[in-house]
Design a protein around this motif. Structure first.
Motif, PDB file in Angstrom:
ATOM      1  N   LEU A  20      55.388  13.010  57.572  1.00 44.35           N
ATOM      2  CA  LEU A  20      54.577  14.111  58.094  1.00 44.35           C
ATOM      3  C   LEU A  20      54.471  15.230  57.070  1.00 44.35           C
ATOM      4  CD1 LEU A  20      53.114  15.356  60.451  1.00 44.35           C
ATOM      5  CD2 LEU A  20      55.297  16.001  61.450  1.00 44.35           C
ATOM      6  N   LEU A  21      55.610  15.496  56.416  1.00 45.71           N
ATOM      7  CA  LEU A  21      55.637  16.563  55.420  1.00 45.71           C
ATOM      8  C   LEU A  21      54.684  16.250  54.271  1.00 45.71           C
ATOM      9  CD1 LEU A  21      56.968  19.196  54.643  1.00 45.71           C
ATOM     10  CD2 LEU A  21      58.751  17.912  53.488  1.00 45.71           C
ATOM     11  N   VAL A  22      54.682  14.969  53.861  1.00 43.69           N
ATOM     12  CA  VAL A  22      53.807  14.574  52.757  1.00 43.69           C
ATOM     13  C   VAL A  22      52.353  14.820  53.139  1.00 43.69           C
ATOM     14  CG1 VAL A  22      52.923  12.591  51.464  1.00 43.69           C
ATOM     15  CG2 VAL A  22      55.385  12.921  51.732  1.00 43.69           C
ATOM     16  N   ILE A  23      51.978  14.399  54.347  1.00 43.25           N
ATOM     17  CA  ILE A  23      50.590  14.582  54.775  1.00 43.25           C
ATOM     18  C   ILE A  23      50.213  16.059  54.768  1.00 43.25           C
ATOM     19  CG2 ILE A  23      48.939  14.294  56.671  1.00 43.25           C
ATOM     20  CD1 ILE A  23      50.519  11.852  57.545  1.00 43.25           C
ATOM     21  N   SER A  24      51.085  16.881  55.378  1.00 49.61           N
ATOM     22  CA  SER A  24      50.704  18.297  55.473  1.00 49.61           C
ATOM     23  C   SER A  24      50.766  18.981  54.110  1.00 49.61           C
ATOM     24  CB  SER A  24      51.565  19.027  56.500  1.00 49.61           C
ATOM     25  OG  SER A  24      52.908  18.980  56.125  1.00 49.61           O
ATOM     26  N   THR A  25      51.683  18.528  53.248  1.00 47.75           N
ATOM     27  CA  THR A  25      51.744  19.140  51.918  1.00 47.75           C
ATOM     28  C   THR A  25      50.470  18.870  51.133  1.00 47.75           C
ATOM     29  OG1 THR A  25      54.104  18.784  51.918  1.00 47.75           O
ATOM     30  CG2 THR A  25      53.116  19.367  49.828  1.00 47.75           C
ATOM     31  N   VAL A  26      50.009  17.633  51.210  1.00 49.12           N
ATOM     32  CA  VAL A  26      48.764  17.299  50.520  1.00 49.12           C
ATOM     33  C   VAL A  26      47.643  18.198  51.034  1.00 49.12           C
ATOM     34  CG1 VAL A  26      46.990  15.523  50.239  1.00 49.12           C
ATOM     35  CG2 VAL A  26      49.407  14.934  50.001  1.00 49.12           C
ATOM     36  N   ILE A  55      54.471  26.921  54.703  1.00 47.54           N
ATOM     37  CA  ILE A  55      53.314  26.698  55.556  1.00 47.54           C
ATOM     38  C   ILE A  55      53.018  25.207  55.659  1.00 47.54           C
ATOM     39  CG2 ILE A  55      51.259  26.709  54.072  1.00 47.54           C
ATOM     40  CD1 ILE A  55      50.227  28.956  55.945  1.00 47.54           C
ATOM     41  N   ALA A  56      53.458  24.462  54.642  1.00 47.22           N
ATOM     42  CA  ALA A  56      53.238  23.017  54.665  1.00 47.22           C
ATOM     43  C   ALA A  56      54.245  22.315  55.560  1.00 47.22           C
ATOM     44  CB  ALA A  56      53.325  22.448  53.253  1.00 47.22           C
ATOM     45  N   MET A  57      55.240  23.073  56.046  1.00 50.39           N
ATOM     46  CA  MET A  57      56.320  22.411  56.758  1.00 50.39           C
ATOM     47  C   MET A  57      56.114  22.533  58.256  1.00 50.39           C
ATOM     48  SD  MET A  57      60.319  22.922  56.149  1.00 50.39           S
ATOM     49  CE  MET A  57      60.481  21.818  54.800  1.00 50.39           C
ATOM     50  N   PRO A  58      55.752  21.426  58.905  1.00 53.05           N
ATOM     51  CA  PRO A  58      55.592  21.481  60.348  1.00 53.05           C
ATOM     52  C   PRO A  58      56.890  21.929  61.018  1.00 53.05           C
ATOM     53  CG  PRO A  58      54.750  19.425  59.462  1.00 53.05           C
ATOM     54  CD  PRO A  58      55.452  20.120  58.344  1.00 53.05           C
ATOM     55  N   ASN A  66      42.987  23.649  59.986  1.00 48.21           N
ATOM     56  CA  ASN A  66      43.094  23.170  61.356  1.00 48.21           C
ATOM     57  C   ASN A  66      43.537  21.726  61.436  1.00 48.21           C
ATOM     58  OD1 ASN A  66      42.455  25.025  63.615  1.00 48.21           O
ATOM     59  ND2 ASN A  66      40.897  25.602  62.138  1.00 48.21           N
ATOM     60  N   PHE A  67      43.200  20.957  60.419  1.00 47.82           N
ATOM     61  CA  PHE A  67      43.727  19.603  60.365  1.00 47.82           C
ATOM     62  C   PHE A  67      45.246  19.654  60.276  1.00 47.82           C
ATOM     63  CE2 PHE A  67      45.128  15.843  58.066  1.00 47.82           C
ATOM     64  CZ  PHE A  67      44.526  14.835  58.808  1.00 47.82           C
ATOM     65  N   ILE A  68      45.738  20.529  59.397  1.00 43.56           N
ATOM     66  CA  ILE A  68      47.187  20.648  59.236  1.00 43.56           C
ATOM     67  C   ILE A  68      47.822  21.104  60.542  1.00 43.56           C
ATOM     68  CG2 ILE A  68      49.005  21.858  57.994  1.00 43.56           C
ATOM     69  CD1 ILE A  68      46.938  22.160  55.680  1.00 43.56           C
ATOM     70  N   ARG A  69      47.206  22.085  61.160  1.00 44.07           N
ATOM     71  CA  ARG A  69      47.777  22.569  62.411  1.00 44.07           C
ATOM     72  C   ARG A  69      47.719  21.510  63.486  1.00 44.07           C
ATOM     73  NH1 ARG A  69      47.099  28.798  63.244  1.00 44.07           N
ATOM     74  NH2 ARG A  69      47.251  28.123  65.375  1.00 44.07           N
ATOM     75  N   GLY A  70      46.668  20.689  63.442  1.00 43.01           N
ATOM     76  CA  GLY A  70      46.571  19.605  64.407  1.00 43.01           C
ATOM     77  C   GLY A  70      47.661  18.579  64.201  1.00 43.01           C
ATOM     78  N   ILE A  71      47.942  18.281  62.945  1.00 45.99           N
ATOM     79  CA  ILE A  71      48.901  17.207  62.682  1.00 45.99           C
ATOM     80  C   ILE A  71      50.328  17.679  62.958  1.00 45.99           C
ATOM     81  CG2 ILE A  71      49.542  17.438  60.227  1.00 45.99           C
ATOM     82  CD1 ILE A  71      48.269  14.377  60.287  1.00 45.99           C
ATOM     83  N   GLU A  72      50.552  18.993  62.878  1.00 48.41           N
ATOM     84  CA  GLU A  72      51.913  19.450  63.140  1.00 48.41           C
ATOM     85  C   GLU A  72      52.074  20.026  64.549  1.00 48.41           C
ATOM     86  OE1 GLU A  72      52.071  22.314  59.908  1.00 48.41           O
ATOM     87  OE2 GLU A  72      52.041  23.924  61.370  1.00 48.41           O
ATOM     88  N   THR A 101      60.300  24.098  66.507  1.00 48.10           N
ATOM     89  CA  THR A 101      61.528  24.159  65.705  1.00 48.10           C
ATOM     90  C   THR A 101      62.721  24.430  66.611  1.00 48.10           C
ATOM     91  OG1 THR A 101      60.245  25.123  63.924  1.00 48.10           O
ATOM     92  CG2 THR A 101      62.614  25.215  63.700  1.00 48.10           C
ATOM     93  N   SER A 102      62.535  25.375  67.512  1.00 47.93           N
ATOM     94  CA  SER A 102      63.639  25.784  68.380  1.00 47.93           C
ATOM     95  C   SER A 102      64.189  24.609  69.173  1.00 47.93           C
ATOM     96  CB  SER A 102      63.168  26.840  69.371  1.00 47.93           C
ATOM     97  OG  SER A 102      62.227  27.676  68.793  1.00 47.93           O
TER      98      SER A 102
END
Lengths: 536, 382
Positions: A235-241, A379-382, A187-193, A479-480
């Motif tokens: 952003l990618l780095v944060i979500s990848t981690v 999945i790591a890619m917002p 949920n953190f990841i989903r929040g950040i993206e 994305t769209s």
């Protein structure tokens, strides 16, 4: 898969190579960057905490207590799934906006306040709107965790003489911990993206996060792709981690899961009179998460101009908004595009992931672990980062699909493969290997076996994955919004544009139509799936 | 004796599982010839390689070395890089779990091998009817597969394996999921079916009683090695290897050293702790070799008084006597060994009685003691 890799690695490699580090200097030197980072993290932390509290509470109520009507709560917990994020955001603006918010007006009048008690245009307003939309996932994951926990483990502790609280602390909590941490992380990841809430509420409220900043950097004129890229990579780095840690924990969690068997019933706690309290809280959550947003959307979709519900306005209810939407110049294109895209994405992704799942689960081919990882990476890619990277890829590689519906299809497929692969491998694992071997020994080729045996047996998981992907593909916005063009407009973009244009009532009508479309698609998919697969 | 053709030939089959450090050698040069029309059993404890061998014949496992041919056609040869995929081999297989496809009816399951060959509807219908009749399931064509009992599922699996008229039927522990009563019944049915169709059948089991009851020939396997092949009666009464003697039924083993052996099944003499005993030697047993005498508990007559004029009589004290209905199962302490003896229930025996055991030389099989070659103890158990 190679194509895939190129899409993914390009944006990561390119900013350094082509655009020099100036963008990073520009991004990181700016004081605003740190404010952005702070905002994003604050927002994501708030969201994951709140969703966790709501979702876990509901999961506990429905799995482990004797709260009245818990079956009903279970079903209703999942309803927010089907409401596109943009609509749920809009409904909360309509409910909590200081000027026109329904709740604000009602509470103000009831208590005789001068100012509106709530303001959705704030950090907490954003967190609230996001959480109330995201909590079903927590509910599902935590329910599974509660359900899969072998209660005999707890009972063993109790019979060893430990008290209920000691048992909770020494047995229940450690057993639940991996699930809890992984739920918080996802949920953190989903929040950040997240994009919808920050775009619709955060931008007017001047609270920026990474996703909206990237969007604005590209939508300003001239577009600053370099700066957007620098933000996107950050952003990618944060979500990848986050995803990497998540992957580690879930792997551990699966190890826990294999220790326990199956076929036990969770112990239900008798709450006594307290069950009315849990009933009350659950009802309140549903009032807020389901009934109010749907009510306000429905209401607004039928009235000629936005206003607080009243008998006067009720008398003016009309189909006008629906008429307008259906005659809107782009509506036909958007409906068609969205429909094709969501059906196409869901079908292609599920077919592709079924084959991949077969390879990773049933064969011993070298490189299958790599394939599995590859499928998990997106999945790591917002969504917004995926948009940026695809812009790059198609600006540098001259394939004439930029601005067409195909680039959206490709983007959606990339984005939803991780979901597809989860659904497909989970069902694939349950198919006894002898069932397919029997087909080979009966003279079936690989293709015949896959088509006649594996796919039908996979159907329950296939359908579930298909429904989920078609739903999230239909409501996809982040994305769209970077990749669409006039001819490849989709419904969520149309809703976004209408909202930007201030046409609230039209948006709501469109939203209601979207939800109806989703419900119909899901219903048909279930029917078809049951017909092809195993009759339950 | 008329020459029978070998339907399946397996030569020096090698198979490893796992990678690198965890590599396990599961088949160590197994060679077998399976005569046409026979019911041939692979018997052994879990992990002995019997199922792996069967799966290699089916093509579901790819061996690491050796050669397999079915009906004269080479389906696998490591040297010549021949590998015929499973679906091109003339086989029918019944799986341990039956592997009945739950999304199909009985008829669809059985018809599958023909459906994928795009046979005509009429032909399929006719063949399905015939084959269901053979297995005794006629009339159940349209039943959904999950609504079948265990025994019925098994028959469906047989029908599906039979419909293509395979050269070889492969049965992977097909009885292990049935309850005891049904197992005995299906056992006779399988045997009858095999006699009727005369299809060469390979049957894998770990149950020695099942193997003895059903087979024309049994291949006893252990630790990835073929121990011994023979007809059930011969393996039970005249085992050539110590493992066979102990794995098939109960037996007593008396250690000793060969004093005298003349070859050609003439009785030999062995020095044991109970003195010099006569025995029937296994082929190849040599003088001075460490050996064991294997004698089954039911082959030992028990006497209250010392019998006269008999060879191989030892005395001992009964330490345990359990009444089983059809027999007394006794433990007799002979010197510092315990000998198991099964005796007729009319033979009243009491713990503490002094008795005389007649180890009839005709029942005493002399086997090499050191029967561990190629047997990796760590592979025992599952």
């Amino acid at each position: 898969m190679l194509l895939y890799g190129s899409i993914r690695s390009a944006p990561i490699g390119e900013p350094g190579a082509h655009f020099t580090i100036a963008n990073y200097v520009k991004a990181y030197a700016d004081k605003e960057f740190y404010l952005l980072l702070l905002n994003s993290v604050y927002y994501a932390l708030g969201t994951c905490t709140l969703t966790f509290l709501i979702g876990t509470f509901l999961a506990w109520v429905s799995e482990r207590t004797n709260t009245p009507c818990k079956k009903l709560f279970m079903v209703m917990s999942l309803i927010p799934f089907i409401i596109p994020g943009i609509l749920s955001t809009i409904s909360w603006i309509l409910l909590l906006s200081p000027k026109i918010g329904l709740i604000n007006i009602v509470v103000k009048e009831a208590l005789g306040l001068d100012a509106a008690p709530f303001n959705v245009y704030s950090m907490w307003g954003m967190i609230w709107a996001e959480s109330i939309h995201l909590y079903p996932l927590v509910f599902l994951l935590m329910s599974a965790a509660f359900r899969n926990m072998d209660t005999s483990l707890e009972e063993a502790a109790l019979t060893s003489g430990s008290s209920t609280f000691q048992t909770f602390r020494t047995v229940t909590l450690p057993l639940m911990r991996p699930a809890m941490v992984s739920v918080l992380l996802i949920n953190f990841i989903r929040g950040i993206e997240a994009f919808e809430v920050p775009a619709l509420i955060g931008v007017p409220a001047k609270i920026s996060v990474f996703t909206t900043k990237i969007f604005l950097a590209i939508h300003q004129f001239p577009s600053d792709f370099g700066l957007a890229g620098a933000y996107a990579v950050t952003l990618l780095v944060i979500s990848t981690v986050g995803v990497l840690i998540y992957g580690r924990i879930t792997r551990k969690e699966e190890r826990y899961a294999t220790v326990t068997g199956k076929g036990y019933r969770p112990r239900v706690v008798d709450l006594g009179p307290w069950k009315w309290l849990t009933f009350g809280i659950s009802s309140l959550i549903f009032m807020l998460a389901v009934i109010l947003p749907i009510f306000v959307l429905l209401w607004s979709s039928f009235i000629p101009y936005y206003g607080v519900p009243s008998w006067e306005l009720a008398g003016k209810m009309t189909w006008g908004n629906y008429h307008y939407i259906l005659n809107y110049p782009l509506a036909a294109t958007a409906f068609k595009n969205s429909f094709y895209l969501s059906v196409g994405t869901a079908t292609l992704v599920m077919l592709l992931t079924s084959v991949i799942a077969w390879i990773t689960v049933k064969t011993k081919l070298p490189g299958r672990a790599f394939l599995d990882t590859m499928c998990f990476i997106p999945i790591a890619m917002p969504g917004i980062v995926l948009g940026v990277s695809l812009i790059w890829v198609y600006l540098t590689i001259p394939i004439p699909i930029y601005g067409t519906i195909w680039v959206l299809l490709l983007a959606y497929m990339t984005k939803y493969i991780p979901y597809g692969i989860r659904a497909a491998s989970a069902s694939m694992i349950q198919i006894n290997k002898e069932l397919e071997e029997a087909s080979f020994t009966a003279g079936g080729t690989w293709f015949q076996t896959f088509w006649k045996i594996i796919l039908p047996l996979l159907m329950p998981g296939f359908t579930a994955g298909w429904i989920y992907i078609s739903i999230i593909a239909l409501r996809e916005l982040s994305t769209s919004i970077l990749l669409y063009s006039y001819n490849s407009t989709v419904l969520s973009i149309m809703a976004f544009d209408l909202w930007e244009g201030g046409q609230y009532t039209y948006v709501c009508a469109l939203g209601v139509l979207m939800v109806l479309l989703l419900v119909t698609m899901a219903g048909i998919a279930r029917k078809l799936g049951a017909k092809i697969g195993i009759a339950e | 004796m008329a020459e029978t053709r070998d339907m399946v030939q397996i030569e020096a089959l090698e198979k490893y599982f796992g990678e690198d450090k965890e590599r396990v050698h599961v088949l160590k040069g197994v060679s077998l010839n399976i005569p046409e029309g026979s019911l041939y059993t692979f018997l052994g404890p879990s992990g002995c390689g019997k199922t792996t061998t069967l799966r290699c014949v089916a093509g579901l496992e790819r061996p690491d070395g050796g050669r397999i041919s079915i009906g004269g056609q080479t389906v696998f040869a490591s040297g010549e890089r021949v590998y015929v995929p499973t679906n091109k081999r003339p086989i029918g297989m019944v799986f341990q779990s039956y592997a009945i496809w739950p999304h199909m009816t009985v008829a669809e399951n059985v018809a599958y091998p023909l459906t994928i060959q795009r046979k005509s509807k009429d032909e399929i219908k006719k063949r399905v009817g015939e084959v269901l009749k053979v297995v005794g399931l006629d009339g159940l064509e349209d039943r959904p597969a999950p609504k079948l009992s265990g025994g019925q599922q098994q028959r469906v699996a047989f029908a599906r394996a039979l419909i293509n008229e395979p050269k070889v039927m492969l049965l992977d522990e097909p009885l292990s999921n049935l309850d005891a009563k049904l197992r005995v019944q299906m056992r006779s049915e399988i045997k009858a079916l095999q006699r009727r169709t005369n299809i060469t059948t390979i049957f894998v089991t770990h149950d020695q009683a099942e193997a003895l009851a059903i087979s024309d020939q049994i291949a006893v396997m252990h630790g990835g090695v073929l121990i011994e092949v023979g007809a059930p009666h011969q393996l039970y009464t005249r085992p050539k290897r110590r493992f066979t003697a102990t794995f098939l039924g109960l037996t007593n083993l008396l250690n000793g050293k060969v004093l005298e052996v003349s070859g050609d099944s003439q009785p030999g003499k062995m020095q044991t702790k109970k003195g010099v005993l006569s025995f029937i030697p296994a082929p190849g047993l040599k003088k001075d070799q460490a050996a064991v005498i294997s004698i089954r508990p039911e082959n030992i007559p028990l006497h209250k008084t010392q019998p006269q004029g008999l060879e191989n009589v030892v005395d001992g004290i009964i330490t345990e006597a359990i009444f089983m209905g059809d027999s007394y199962q006794c433990k007799v302490a002979v010197a510092d060994d315990i000998v198991a003896v099964h005796t007729h229930p009319f033979n009243a025996v009491n713990v503490g009685d002094k008795v005389y055991l007649h180890l009839d030389p005709a029942s005493c099989n002399g086997l090499p003691a050191d029967d561990k070659e190629g047997v990796d103890e760590s592979m025992l158990g599952d």
